[in-house]
Design a protein around this motif. Structure first.
Motif, mmCIF file in Angstrom:
data_model
loop_
_atom_site.group_PDB
_atom_site.id
_atom_site.type_symbol
_atom_site.label_atom_id
_atom_site.label_comp_id
_atom_site.label_asym_id
_atom_site.label_seq_id
_atom_site.Cartn_x
_atom_site.Cartn_y
_atom_site.Cartn_z
ATOM 1 N N ALA A 104 0.859 -1.181 0.000
ATOM 2 C CA ALA A 104 0.000 0.000 0.000
ATOM 3 C C ALA A 104 0.890 1.224 0.000
ATOM 4 C CB ALA A 104 -0.908 0.005 1.230
ATOM 5 N N VAL A 105 0.607 2.157 -0.896
ATOM 6 C CA VAL A 105 1.447 3.336 -1.067
ATOM 7 C C VAL A 105 0.629 4.580 -0.714
ATOM 8 C CG1 VAL A 105 2.849 4.678 -2.673
ATOM 9 C CG2 VAL A 105 2.700 2.176 -2.914
ATOM 10 N N PRO A 106 1.021 5.353 0.294
ATOM 11 C CA PRO A 106 0.281 6.574 0.617
ATOM 12 C C PRO A 106 0.122 7.473 -0.602
ATOM 13 C CG PRO A 106 1.890 6.087 2.329
ATOM 14 C CD PRO A 106 2.155 5.124 1.219
ATOM 15 N N ALA A 111 -6.857 0.514 -6.699
ATOM 16 C CA ALA A 111 -6.750 -0.904 -7.038
ATOM 17 C C ALA A 111 -6.499 -1.156 -8.523
ATOM 18 C CB ALA A 111 -8.012 -1.634 -6.585
ATOM 19 N N GLY A 112 -7.247 -0.489 -9.414
ATOM 20 C CA GLY A 112 -7.078 -0.742 -10.837
ATOM 21 C C GLY A 112 -5.694 -0.377 -11.324
ATOM 22 N N GLU A 113 -5.209 0.778 -10.912
ATOM 23 C CA GLU A 113 -3.882 1.227 -11.333
ATOM 24 C C GLU A 113 -2.792 0.339 -10.724
ATOM 25 O OE1 GLU A 113 -1.177 5.333 -11.344
ATOM 26 O OE2 GLU A 113 -3.092 5.270 -10.259
ATOM 27 N N PHE A 114 -2.974 -0.047 -9.473
ATOM 28 C CA PHE A 114 -2.009 -0.910 -8.794
ATOM 29 C C PHE A 114 -1.879 -2.245 -9.534
ATOM 30 C CE2 PHE A 114 -0.611 -1.478 -4.058
ATOM 31 C CZ PHE A 114 0.688 -1.722 -4.473
ATOM 32 N N ALA A 147 -10.020 -2.167 -2.033
ATOM 33 C CA ALA A 147 -10.129 -0.731 -2.244
ATOM 34 C C ALA A 147 -9.678 0.006 -0.975
ATOM 35 C CB ALA A 147 -11.567 -0.384 -2.620
ATOM 36 N N PRO A 148 -9.779 1.334 -0.928
ATOM 37 C CA PRO A 148 -9.238 2.073 0.220
ATOM 38 C C PRO A 148 -9.808 1.631 1.563
ATOM 39 C CG PRO A 148 -9.745 3.592 -1.556
ATOM 40 C CD PRO A 148 -10.291 2.252 -1.967
#
Length: 348
Positions: A104-106, A111-114, A147-148
């Motif tokens: 997880a990147v602040p 999710a889609g881009e990751f 998701a977040p």
């Protein structure tokens, strides 16, 4: 793990005929109890998926602590004392500086881009290299994503950065580095240890996961101010670790079956999180006395500024972090023209 995996999915699922063969049995520890929705059910669902399509391998699910504690899973899989683990690389940040970039990147990708970076760019290859270059004897593959998360549970309203100073807070991954810079003392506690720590006052606040998951753990009973958005975890990726000796003993067909089951698990894991959290938020407000709060723009800007400082310092200190961070930033720069034009922009 590239899109070649998708090409073998039909073959993997159709290969149920022929002579019965002895199955390879894998004992798999999970970082999350099976009783936890979304996080815990994802490990169980993966086991159901792989066991449902394969006659070559069989996975057995174990809750954290039944084989090893959550934070010992990487070492256990590497040594071969445990065959596999469903977990997240953010738990290894104390061992490998770059590990959380694959969790997880602040202010990072959703999710889609990751998943785009992981599966169709360099992410998955860099993740495997990270373990290889740190002498961990594991095969890794993405196996879930959500998701977040919420940004945290606080006993009192947080009106300014000054209100954060001096707090003791459970916090995960790279976001913890940001909070420490802002005067918060952080600790990484496993799920089952958080509520007792809140109850006895060892911590003043906590973040853990999504509203439904946090509701199951009862945080609202002690800390009823639930903050959004989850700037520290716009998406969280989960990994399947398999002891590399066990992995290499499998034939390519069995390996493909495991990879296909993980791809399917990513889909259901993301969908479950999106489907079930709104009802939990309604219950929290209407029945559990929770106040949903949004961070003001000035505090989000402070979090992001601090994160940029943290990222720059980690990149300066650790060569591999710098390489992965640069690769992710390059991908995001290219992705930007797509994301800024294709999606509806809704005011907060």
């Amino acid at each position: 793990m590239k899109n070649k995996v998708i090409a073998v999915s039909l073959a993997a699922t159709m290969a149920t005929g022929g002579a019965a063969q002895a199955q390879e049995v894998f004992e798999m520890t999970s970082a999350f109890s099976r009783n936890l929705p979304i996080l815990g059910t994802a490990g169980v669902d993966f086991v159901d998926k792989i066991n449902g399509i394969s006659r070559d391998v069989e996975f057995e699910h174990f809750d954290p602590g039944e084989l090893v504690p959550t934070l010992e899973a990487l070492d256990a899989v590497s040594s071969g004392s445990v065959d596999a683990a469903y977990t997240t690389s953010g738990y290894w940040q104390g061992k490998i500086t770059a590990a959380s970039l694959f969790a997880a990147v602040p202010f990072g990708p959703e999710a889609g881009e990751f998943l785009a970076w992981m599966l169709y760019d360099d992410g998955a290859d860099l993740m495997q290299r990270m373990y290889d270059e740190n002498s961990y004897n594991v095969k890794v593959m993405p196996c879930g994503v959500i998701a977040p998360e919420t940004s945290g549970w606080f006993k009192t309203e947080i009106k300014s950065l000054e209100d954060l100073e001096g707090l003791n807070m459970r916090f995960f991954g790279l976001g913890a580095e940001v909070m420490q810079r802002l005067g918060v003392s952080t600790s990484l506690l496993a799920a089952g240890d958080i509520f007792p720590a809140l109850e006895r006052g060892a911590i003043d606040a906590t973040e853990f996961s999504m509203p439904l998951i946090d509701q199951r753990l009862g945080f609202y009973n002690i800390a009823s101010n639930n903050y959004f958005p989850g700037w520290h975890q716009p998406a969280t990726l989960f990994e399947l670790l398999i002891n590399k000796d066990r992995w290499e003993d499998l034939d390519e067909f069995a390996q493909n079956q495991i990879e296909v089951a993980c791809l399917a698990n990513i889909t259901t894991n993301l969908a479950e999180g999106e489907a079930k959290n709104y009802a939990a938020m309604v219950t929290n407000v209407e029945e559990n006395g929770v106040t949903i709060r949004q961070w003001p723009d000035e505090m989000l800007e402070a979090f992001e500024s601090s994160w940029n400082e943290v990222a720059a310092e980690l990149a300066a200190e650790d060569e591999y972090f710098a390489e992965v961070w640069a690769d992710l930033q390059e991908f995001r720069a290219g992705y930007k023209i797509w994301s800024e034009n294709i999606y509806l922009k809704r005011p907060r």
